[in-house]
Scaffold this active site. Structure first.
Site, PDB file in Angstrom:
ATOM      1  N   LYS A 297       0.960  -1.327   0.104  1.00 58.13           N
ATOM      2  CA  LYS A 297       0.077  -0.152   0.065  1.00 58.13           C
ATOM      3  C   LYS A 297       0.948   1.322  -0.035  1.00 58.13           C
ATOM      4  O   LYS A 297       1.776   1.119   0.634  1.00 58.13           O
ATOM      5  CB  LYS A 297      -0.906  -0.104   1.310  1.00 58.13           C
ATOM      6  CG  LYS A 297      -1.971   0.874   1.135  1.00 58.13           C
ATOM      7  CD  LYS A 297      -3.180   0.266   0.185  1.00 58.13           C
ATOM      8  CE  LYS A 297      -4.527   1.052  -0.117  1.00 58.13           C
ATOM      9  NZ  LYS A 297      -5.410   0.336  -0.549  1.00 58.13           N
TER      10      LYS A 297
ATOM     11  N   GLY B 185     -21.462   6.868   1.908  1.00 57.29           N
ATOM     12  CA  GLY B 185     -20.342   7.210   1.151  1.00 57.29           C
ATOM     13  C   GLY B 185     -20.970   7.626  -0.228  1.00 57.29           C
ATOM     14  O   GLY B 185     -22.213   7.316  -0.594  1.00 57.29           O
TER      15      GLY B 185
ATOM     16  N   TYR C  73     -20.514   4.793  -5.185  1.00 52.85           N
ATOM     17  CA  TYR C  73     -21.465   5.238  -6.270  1.00 52.85           C
ATOM     18  C   TYR C  73     -21.763   4.040  -7.074  1.00 52.85           C
ATOM     19  O   TYR C  73     -22.923   3.669  -7.306  1.00 52.85           O
ATOM     20  CB  TYR C  73     -20.774   6.263  -7.195  1.00 52.85           C
ATOM     21  CG  TYR C  73     -21.491   6.600  -8.324  1.00 52.85           C
ATOM     22  CD1 TYR C  73     -22.542   7.473  -8.317  1.00 52.85           C
ATOM     23  CD2 TYR C  73     -21.024   5.828  -9.550  1.00 52.85           C
ATOM     24  CE1 TYR C  73     -23.218   7.693  -9.452  1.00 52.85           C
ATOM     25  CE2 TYR C  73     -21.856   6.117 -10.635  1.00 52.85           C
ATOM     26  CZ  TYR C  73     -22.756   7.219 -10.569  1.00 52.85           C
ATOM     27  OH  TYR C  73     -23.672   7.463 -11.971  1.00 52.85           O
TER      28      TYR C  73
ATOM     29  N   GLY D  25     -18.378   8.106  -2.902  1.00 53.30           N
ATOM     30  CA  GLY D  25     -17.217   8.001  -3.749  1.00 53.30           C
ATOM     31  C   GLY D  25     -17.365   6.989  -4.949  1.00 53.30           C
ATOM     32  O   GLY D  25     -18.371   6.493  -5.228  1.00 53.30           O
ATOM     33  N   ASN D  26     -16.093   6.556  -5.394  1.00 48.57           N
ATOM     34  CA  ASN D  26     -16.211   5.595  -6.402  1.00 48.57           C
ATOM     35  C   ASN D  26     -16.791   4.124  -6.008  1.00 48.57           C
ATOM     36  O   ASN D  26     -17.734   3.864  -6.646  1.00 48.57           O
ATOM     37  CB  ASN D  26     -14.800   5.411  -6.874  1.00 48.57           C
ATOM     38  CG  ASN D  26     -14.497   3.980  -7.957  1.00 48.57           C
ATOM     39  OD1 ASN D  26     -14.718   2.740  -7.565  1.00 48.57           O
ATOM     40  ND2 ASN D  26     -14.322   4.390  -8.900  1.00 48.57           N
ATOM     41  N   ALA D  27     -16.601   3.721  -4.879  1.00 48.76           N
ATOM     42  CA  ALA D  27     -16.848   2.516  -4.187  1.00 48.76           C
ATOM     43  C   ALA D  27     -18.399   2.533  -4.064  1.00 48.76           C
ATOM     44  O   ALA D  27     -19.105   1.652  -4.594  1.00 48.76           O
ATOM     45  CB  ALA D  27     -16.070   1.977  -3.218  1.00 48.76           C
TER      46      ALA D  27
HETATM   47  P1  NAD Z   1     -13.600   8.004  -2.974  1.00 46.31           P
HETATM   48  O1  NAD Z   1     -12.336   8.965  -2.480  1.00 46.31           O
HETATM   49  O2  NAD Z   1     -13.966   8.142  -4.272  1.00 46.31           O
HETATM   50  O3  NAD Z   1     -14.750   8.280  -1.865  1.00 46.31           O
HETATM   51  C1  NAD Z   1     -14.638   8.523  -0.516  1.00 46.31           C
HETATM   52  C2  NAD Z   1     -15.985   8.835  -0.067  1.00 46.31           C
HETATM   53  O4  NAD Z   1     -15.874   9.248   1.295  1.00 46.31           O
HETATM   54  C3  NAD Z   1     -16.563  10.182  -0.623  1.00 46.31           C
HETATM   55  O5  NAD Z   1     -17.889  10.008  -0.782  1.00 46.31           O
HETATM   56  C4  NAD Z   1     -16.426  11.315   0.599  1.00 46.31           C
HETATM   57  O6  NAD Z   1     -17.308  12.163   0.723  1.00 46.31           O
HETATM   58  C5  NAD Z   1     -16.615  10.212   1.836  1.00 46.31           C
HETATM   59  N1  NAD Z   1     -16.329  10.720   3.155  1.00 46.31           N
HETATM   60  C6  NAD Z   1     -14.980  11.242   3.301  1.00 46.31           C
HETATM   61  N2  NAD Z   1     -14.927  11.464   4.617  1.00 46.31           N
HETATM   62  C7  NAD Z   1     -15.896  11.057   5.308  1.00 46.31           C
HETATM   63  C8  NAD Z   1     -16.446  11.106   6.512  1.00 46.31           C
HETATM   64  N3  NAD Z   1     -15.704  11.811   7.484  1.00 46.31           N
HETATM   65  N4  NAD Z   1     -17.909  10.475   6.781  1.00 46.31           N
HETATM   66  C9  NAD Z   1     -18.491  10.078   5.709  1.00 46.31           C
HETATM   67  N5  NAD Z   1     -17.933  10.102   4.647  1.00 46.31           N
HETATM   68  C10 NAD Z   1     -16.967  10.648   4.179  1.00 46.31           C
HETATM   69  O7  NAD Z   1     -12.904   6.616  -2.463  1.00 46.31           O
HETATM   70  P2  NAD Z   1     -13.249   5.294  -2.916  1.00 46.31           P
HETATM   71  O8  NAD Z   1     -12.365   4.960  -4.032  1.00 46.31           O
HETATM   72  O9  NAD Z   1     -14.881   5.195  -3.088  1.00 46.31           O
HETATM   73  O10 NAD Z   1     -12.873   4.484  -1.356  1.00 46.31           O
HETATM   74  C11 NAD Z   1     -13.972   4.460  -0.186  1.00 46.31           C
HETATM   75  C12 NAD Z   1     -13.421   3.263   0.568  1.00 46.31           C
HETATM   76  O11 NAD Z   1     -13.440   2.179  -0.293  1.00 46.31           O
HETATM   77  C13 NAD Z   1     -12.134   3.233   1.021  1.00 46.31           C
HETATM   78  O12 NAD Z   1     -11.930   2.735   2.360  1.00 46.31           O
HETATM   79  C14 NAD Z   1     -11.252   2.435   0.247  1.00 46.31           C
HETATM   80  O13 NAD Z   1     -10.098   2.112   0.841  1.00 46.31           O
HETATM   81  C15 NAD Z   1     -12.338   1.718  -0.320  1.00 46.31           C
HETATM   82  N6  NAD Z   1     -11.936   0.641  -1.316  1.00 46.31           N
HETATM   83  C16 NAD Z   1     -11.933   1.412  -2.518  1.00 46.31           C
HETATM   84  C17 NAD Z   1     -11.714   0.639  -3.554  1.00 46.31           C
HETATM   85  C18 NAD Z   1     -11.674   1.180  -5.111  1.00 46.31           C
HETATM   86  O14 NAD Z   1     -11.433   0.437  -5.952  1.00 46.31           O
HETATM   87  N7  NAD Z   1     -12.260   2.359  -5.238  1.00 46.31           N
HETATM   88  C19 NAD Z   1     -11.323  -0.591  -3.696  1.00 46.31           C
HETATM   89  C20 NAD Z   1     -11.046  -1.360  -2.496  1.00 46.31           C
HETATM   90  C21 NAD Z   1     -11.382  -0.380  -1.225  1.00 46.31           C
END
Ligand code: NAD
Length: 407
Positions: free
Chosen positions: A104, A216, A222, A218-220
């Site tokens: 990581k 949430g 959404y 974000g990407n995951a």
């Molecule tokens: P992202 O940056 O796209 O989204 C992050 C989200 O968290 C946003 O919607 C933001 O508004 C929200 N957020 C931030 N602070 C917050 C708070 N204090 N309370 C509530 N919401 C809050 O990130 P992502 O890629 O969607 O990742 C989200 C989680 O999923 C992380 O823990 C990441 O490690 C995990 N994850 C993501 C992926 C991936 O492929 N995107 C893969 C494995 C794990």
């Protein structure tokens, strides 16, 4: 330190070690990453000044194959978080049966304060700082919070220039045109949907009656929401760091996201009730899907969680003390290392395609993803029943055994 991610990861490992009677030497080896690289690198800002940024790359264990794990750009990035996430990646790759280890990375930076040109320079300088310890057969990074396919493309380009040859397999999560895989952008959400569908089957639930609360946007989160709705599930919440929206008839994803884009948050959106993130986690829903950040379900609020199932799409959203409370309440929680392994699984497919010079269709990708993640879910579910432990421990037992065998 309270809710320190690395202490959490270590205490989970110690617990699983006692369940599977892991010998002391192996446990010692697994308790800390093999290598933690800390770099301090200069980046030129648009105004001519130079900022010195701090970044990390943690490599936990590579017994199963090259290290694999995302790069996070966030002001909250710190050593403990990066180390914990790299350990979780070791378990995640093992559960998903990928020939990859746990890594990581991260940079302490707020991307909202950067211009596009500055973001590109940060991305390239970070790769320059760590490039000696990464490589297509050594350590293969990917996106994580606040890093994008564009950033992956800059990083792949920088690495290729440094080593003097085109090296698309150095990093995954690239745009399709730069060697990315079909289905990678939505892979984490898609994988979590396959997990949800399998959970529904195994537990004999009525899909049409389930109310799903997602934290949430974000990407995951959404893609999880979009694909859950496509699959006929009722998703009743969405949220960002400032709070969320609840609508028991189901949220209108495109409309609510458009509102957030225009207004900066969900505040004032009137087709649904505004709720805080704290209320969201304690909502009277059937399935809770924390898909934003870590440590949101703690020993303080775990007694108030009403959902019967939790699918951990975010990494580390439930603290170890909360695990015990949830387990006693009979709540089944599908751990992050399994629930969000769709991302790394399609990353693995991307790496395979790059190495073979192939490009698979989205149907092929999703078919292989479904097979892999469903098998992983079944194995973890069985391990949970067999060892009579919670699903996190059942999953970890499976993963740690695989890694130790490879060691
Ligand atoms: P992202 O940056 O796209 O989204 C992050 C989200 O968290 C946003 O919607 C933001 O508004 C929200 N957020 C931030 N602070 C917050 C708070 N204090 N309370 C509530 N919401 C809050 O990130 P992502 O890629 O969607 O990742 C989200 C989680 O999923 C992380 O823990 C990441 O490690 C995990 N994850 C993501 C992926 C991936 O492929 N995107 C893969 C494995 C794990």
């Amino acid at each position: 330190m309270k809710n320190d991610p690395f202490s959490n990861a270590q205490s989970q490992l110690k617990e699983v070690a006692s369940i599977i009677n892991l010998d002391e030497e192996k446990l010692n080896q697994l308790m800390n990453p093999y290598r933690l690289l800390t770099v301090r690198f200069p980046v030129k800002m648009d105004d001519g000044t130079t900022k010195v940024l701090t970044g990390f790359r943690s490599q936990h264990n590579n017994a199963l194959g090259p290290y694999k794990g995302g790069i996070r750009f966030s002001p909250e990035v710190n050593e403990s978080e990066v180390k914990a996430l790299s350990m979780w990646m070791s378990w995640k790759c093992a559960v998903a049966d990928l020939p990859l280890g746990g890594g990581k990375g991260g940079v302490i930076i707020d991307t909202k304060e950067l211009s596009e040109a500055e973001l590109e320079r940060v991305s390239r300088e970070y790769i320059k700082a760590i490039y000696e310890i990464i490589g297509p057969d050594k350590d293969v990074p990917a996106p994580d919070m606040y890093t994008t396919p564009q950033i992956m493309a800059w990083m792949a380009d920088e690495y290729s220039q440094l080593v003097g040859k085109d090296s698309p397999a150095i990093i995954t999560g690239k745009p399709i045109e730069a060697g990315g895989s079909e289905g990678r952008t939505e892979a984490t959400g898609q994988g979590a949907i396959y997990v949800l569908e399998r959970l529904v089957e195994k537990e004999g639930l009525d899909k049409s009656r389930l109310r799903i609360a997602v934290q949430g946007a974000g990407n995951a989160a959404y893609y999880f929401i979009q694909l859950a709705q496509d699959a006929g599930f009722n998703v009743v919440t969405i949220s960002d760091s400032k709070g969320g929206i609840y609508n028991e008839d189901g949220i209108n994803l495109e409309e609510v996201m458009e509102y957030k884009k225009e207004n900066g948050s969900f505040k004032g959106y009137n087709r649904g009730k505004e709720i805080s993130n704290e209320e969201l986690l304690e909502l009277d829903a059937d399935v809770l899907v924390p898909a934003a950040i870590e440590n949101v379900v703690t020993k303080e609020n775990a007694p108030n969680v009403k959902a019967k199932y939790i699918i951990e799409v975010a990494n580390g959203p439930v603290t170890p003390e909360a695990d015990n409370i949830l387990h006693e309440k009979g709540i089944i929680f599908v751990p992050d290392v399994l629930a969000n392994s769709g991302g790394v699984t399609v990353s693995y497919f991307e790496w395979l395609q790059n190495k073979a010079g192939e490009h698979w269709t989205k149907e092929e990708v999703n078919k292989k993803l479904k097979e892999k993640i469903t098998k992983a879910f079944d194995d973890a579910y069985e391990s949970m029943k067999e060892l009579d432990v919670d699903m996190r421990m059942g999953t970890y037992a499976l993963a740690v055994r695989k890694v130790v065998k490879a060691m």
